[in-house]
Design a protein around this motif. Sequence first.
Motif, PDB file in Angstrom:
ATOM      1  N   ASP A  18     -19.600 -41.998  13.348  1.00 47.01           N
ATOM      2  CA  ASP A  18     -18.613 -40.985  12.969  1.00 47.01           C
ATOM      3  C   ASP A  18     -18.790 -40.506  11.529  1.00 47.01           C
ATOM      4  O   ASP A  18     -18.670 -39.326  11.238  1.00 47.01           O
ATOM      5  CB  ASP A  18     -17.185 -41.557  13.118  1.00 47.01           C
ATOM      6  CG  ASP A  18     -16.850 -41.856  14.571  1.00 47.01           C
ATOM      7  OD1 ASP A  18     -17.379 -41.152  15.452  1.00 47.01           O
ATOM      8  OD2 ASP A  18     -16.085 -42.808  14.813  1.00 47.01           O
ATOM      9  N   ALA A  19     -19.037 -41.460  10.633  1.00 44.79           N
ATOM     10  CA  ALA A  19     -19.134 -41.058   9.222  1.00 44.79           C
ATOM     11  C   ALA A  19     -20.213 -41.860   8.509  1.00 44.79           C
ATOM     12  O   ALA A  19     -20.326 -43.070   8.707  1.00 44.79           O
ATOM     13  CB  ALA A  19     -17.791 -41.281   8.528  1.00 44.79           C
ATOM     14  N   VAL A  20     -20.976 -41.146   7.676  1.00 47.56           N
ATOM     15  CA  VAL A  20     -21.938 -41.813   6.798  1.00 47.56           C
ATOM     16  C   VAL A  20     -21.440 -41.649   5.372  1.00 47.56           C
ATOM     17  O   VAL A  20     -21.017 -40.562   4.964  1.00 47.56           O
ATOM     18  CB  VAL A  20     -23.347 -41.196   6.961  1.00 47.56           C
ATOM     19  CG1 VAL A  20     -24.237 -41.548   5.769  1.00 47.56           C
ATOM     20  CG2 VAL A  20     -23.998 -41.687   8.249  1.00 47.56           C
ATOM     21  N   ILE A  21     -21.494 -42.749   4.626  1.00 43.91           N
ATOM     22  CA  ILE A  21     -21.126 -42.710   3.213  1.00 43.91           C
ATOM     23  C   ILE A  21     -22.378 -43.089   2.429  1.00 43.91           C
ATOM     24  O   ILE A  21     -23.056 -44.068   2.769  1.00 43.91           O
ATOM     25  CB  ILE A  21     -19.993 -43.723   2.914  1.00 43.91           C
ATOM     26  CG1 ILE A  21     -18.735 -43.370   3.723  1.00 43.91           C
ATOM     27  CG2 ILE A  21     -19.680 -43.765   1.419  1.00 43.91           C
ATOM     28  CD1 ILE A  21     -17.656 -44.454   3.696  1.00 43.91           C
ATOM     29  N   VAL A  22     -22.677 -42.320   1.397  1.00 41.29           N
ATOM     30  CA  VAL A  22     -23.851 -42.638   0.584  1.00 41.29           C
ATOM     31  C   VAL A  22     -23.381 -43.278  -0.722  1.00 41.29           C
ATOM     32  O   VAL A  22     -22.723 -42.624  -1.537  1.00 41.29           O
ATOM     33  CB  VAL A  22     -24.699 -41.378   0.295  1.00 41.29           C
ATOM     34  CG1 VAL A  22     -25.999 -41.769  -0.411  1.00 41.29           C
ATOM     35  CG2 VAL A  22     -24.988 -40.611   1.572  1.00 41.29           C
ATOM     36  N   GLY A  28     -17.574 -45.519  -2.656  1.00 43.16           N
ATOM     37  CA  GLY A  28     -18.041 -45.778  -1.295  1.00 43.16           C
ATOM     38  C   GLY A  28     -17.288 -46.917  -0.645  1.00 43.16           C
ATOM     39  O   GLY A  28     -16.969 -46.881   0.558  1.00 43.16           O
ATOM     40  N   MET A  29     -16.972 -47.954  -1.434  1.00 45.27           N
ATOM     41  CA  MET A  29     -16.263 -49.109  -0.877  1.00 45.27           C
ATOM     42  C   MET A  29     -14.869 -48.710  -0.370  1.00 45.27           C
ATOM     43  O   MET A  29     -14.464 -49.052   0.740  1.00 45.27           O
ATOM     44  CB  MET A  29     -16.132 -50.205  -1.941  1.00 45.27           C
ATOM     45  CG  MET A  29     -17.429 -50.931  -2.221  1.00 45.27           C
ATOM     46  SD  MET A  29     -17.340 -51.950  -3.720  1.00 45.27           S
ATOM     47  CE  MET A  29     -15.954 -53.013  -3.414  1.00 45.27           C
ATOM     48  N   TYR A  30     -14.142 -47.976  -1.211  1.00 47.93           N
ATOM     49  CA  TYR A  30     -12.781 -47.606  -0.803  1.00 47.93           C
ATOM     50  C   TYR A  30     -12.809 -46.605   0.354  1.00 47.93           C
ATOM     51  O   TYR A  30     -11.986 -46.673   1.275  1.00 47.93           O
ATOM     52  CB  TYR A  30     -12.008 -47.065  -2.014  1.00 47.93           C
ATOM     53  CG  TYR A  30     -10.577 -46.681  -1.704  1.00 47.93           C
ATOM     54  CD1 TYR A  30      -9.769 -47.488  -0.901  1.00 47.93           C
ATOM     55  CD2 TYR A  30     -10.021 -45.511  -2.226  1.00 47.93           C
ATOM     56  CE1 TYR A  30      -8.456 -47.129  -0.615  1.00 47.93           C
ATOM     57  CE2 TYR A  30      -8.715 -45.152  -1.945  1.00 47.93           C
ATOM     58  CZ  TYR A  30      -7.932 -45.960  -1.140  1.00 47.93           C
ATOM     59  OH  TYR A  30      -6.639 -45.612  -0.853  1.00 47.93           O
ATOM     60  N   MET A  31     -13.781 -45.694   0.328  1.00 48.15           N
ATOM     61  CA  MET A  31     -13.892 -44.713   1.419  1.00 48.15           C
ATOM     62  C   MET A  31     -14.147 -45.428   2.748  1.00 48.15           C
ATOM     63  O   MET A  31     -13.548 -45.097   3.771  1.00 48.15           O
ATOM     64  CB  MET A  31     -15.036 -43.734   1.108  1.00 48.15           C
ATOM     65  CG  MET A  31     -15.067 -42.524   2.001  1.00 48.15           C
ATOM     66  SD  MET A  31     -13.848 -41.258   1.571  1.00 48.15           S
ATOM     67  CE  MET A  31     -12.711 -41.326   2.939  1.00 48.15           C
TER      68      MET A  31
END
Length: 544
Positions: A18-22, A28-31
Amino acid sequence: MAAQGEGAPANAQSEQIDAVIVGAGFAGMYMLHRLRELGLSVRVFEAGDGVGGTWYWNRYPGARCDVESLEYQYGFSDEVQRGWNWSERYAAQPEILQYQNYVADKLDLKRDIRFETRVTSAKYNERNGLWAVETDKGDFVSTRFCIMATGCLSAARVPDFDGLDDFEGERYHTGGWPHEGVDFSGKRVAVIGTGSSGIQSIPVIAAEAEHLTVFQRTANFTLPAGNRPLTREEVERSKETLLEDRRHARETPGGIICFEYNETLAEEMAPDALQKELETRWDQGGFAFLGAYGDLMATQEANHLAAEFARAKMRASVKNKDVTEKLLPFDHPVGVKRLCLDTDYLETFDKPHVDLVDLRENSIERISKKGVVCGGKEYEADAIVFATGFDAMTGALLSIDIRGRDGAELREKWAAGPRTYLGLGSAGFPNLFFITGPGSPSVLSNMIVSIEQHVDWIAGCVKRLTEGNIRSIEATREAEDEWVAHVNELASETLYPQANSWYMGANIPGKPRVFMPYTGGVNVYGEKLDAVAAADYEGFQLGA
Ligand code: NAP
């Protein structure tokens, strides 16, 4: 789910997520945490072998935060925060990294982070409305939401000096320090750069090295941080009001509550009162100094009063009169380059084994086999430390080949400077979010407050899209143009654009000179974010 993804290299297996965080720093941790709460499948890609971002890479001696520990921490969970005790007023890098690991473990974040993996490209496929994300480890992921948590100061930069590779000694950049540490004892060390990283590391390196030569191109304003251990009572007391304090921080211009901005103009203050205000704030340590009166960052005349005050304080800190004047900044207003907070920086130049080379007289000609050549003289060194900064705010983002609708390249779109709406998204790049992107308060604020502000907004937006069965969100050109103009206009009302700073991209040859952060304050910016969300994402286009 492993499947052959559209647009994937012929033999690649793509995963749909669903989602990629770079990036797995604070953002990034909180997202990751917020998106997991929404029930999304999430994959974080992180170049390092651990969480931490800035605090993972910047392990140079003396690395320390310039925002107070009790303010430089997450504010989304009372439970998480209660389990952590800060030891110093300004936390050192190892303690911040421990804190980040503590949070990552507490929230069990690491299982969704792919470490030692760098994202190389992210390309939007209009047919299926998905982003195809590729990494240097051969991952190929299709994802609906692509969230860049790449950090504002994460693309470390060594200037392109002639002869760089000829140097036979050790070479380090403060922003990519060896994890095992470096022992400088008995060595001749050269440090190039006197920004925050140089100013923090120089006293610590000087304490160890046999000889230290500091190469300074621009003298910077620096004031004593006033670091000290925190008492048990202070730490315990802070926990009682933690969430309330964090909320309160969002209502301030800088995301910081340990001082208030005095709104009275300099000319409205009696000279004695103004000096007293500067003195009190100087003694307080930290950025309180820049809030001494309302027009300190707005007019040359008002700024000059604070600059003169700071220079007098700095002058008094150095006994070695041969170098004193060289260490004083005369070429830019105070605060327009990031104010540095130090521990015994200026005093270091009184030590007999520490030399200053003023590059305003002669710039660095080249790096030789044995050291640094400047003004026709070779300064021999066993190790060179490059404290030369970062390709700030856009460097890490644009190191990824990002392509939106019609294959348009973000690099090309931003060739004359970054273009975003609210620093969160860019027209033509649906479902691509930047956390603390250019055009948002970011580096002019307490980063954690700005990060949380963005992550919460993005999480709310993703929830709206998924619940509303809406395929995409994308900034409109009109809203983006207006926002870029607004950010520029606000900056032009301040003194910020007057310095050759990394805020302006001025430290990178060829980079467009544009003031990148939003100067209007976290509080005003937050109201705008709320209003946009309340108006069902006004200025964005929602695609069915
Ligand atoms: P920086 O502020 O960009 O400083 C880089 C230094 O290298 C400057 O003195 C610069 O001179 C010099 N330099 C660059 N290219 C050069 C060249 N070709 N020849 C000679 N000198 C050269 O980088 P930084 O110190 O790493 O700090 C960046 C930002 O990171 C800070 O402003 C701050 O926001 C953040 N930071 C925060 C902390 C903290 O929390 N305490 C610590 C470190 C960093 P010029 O000024 O003339 O360009």
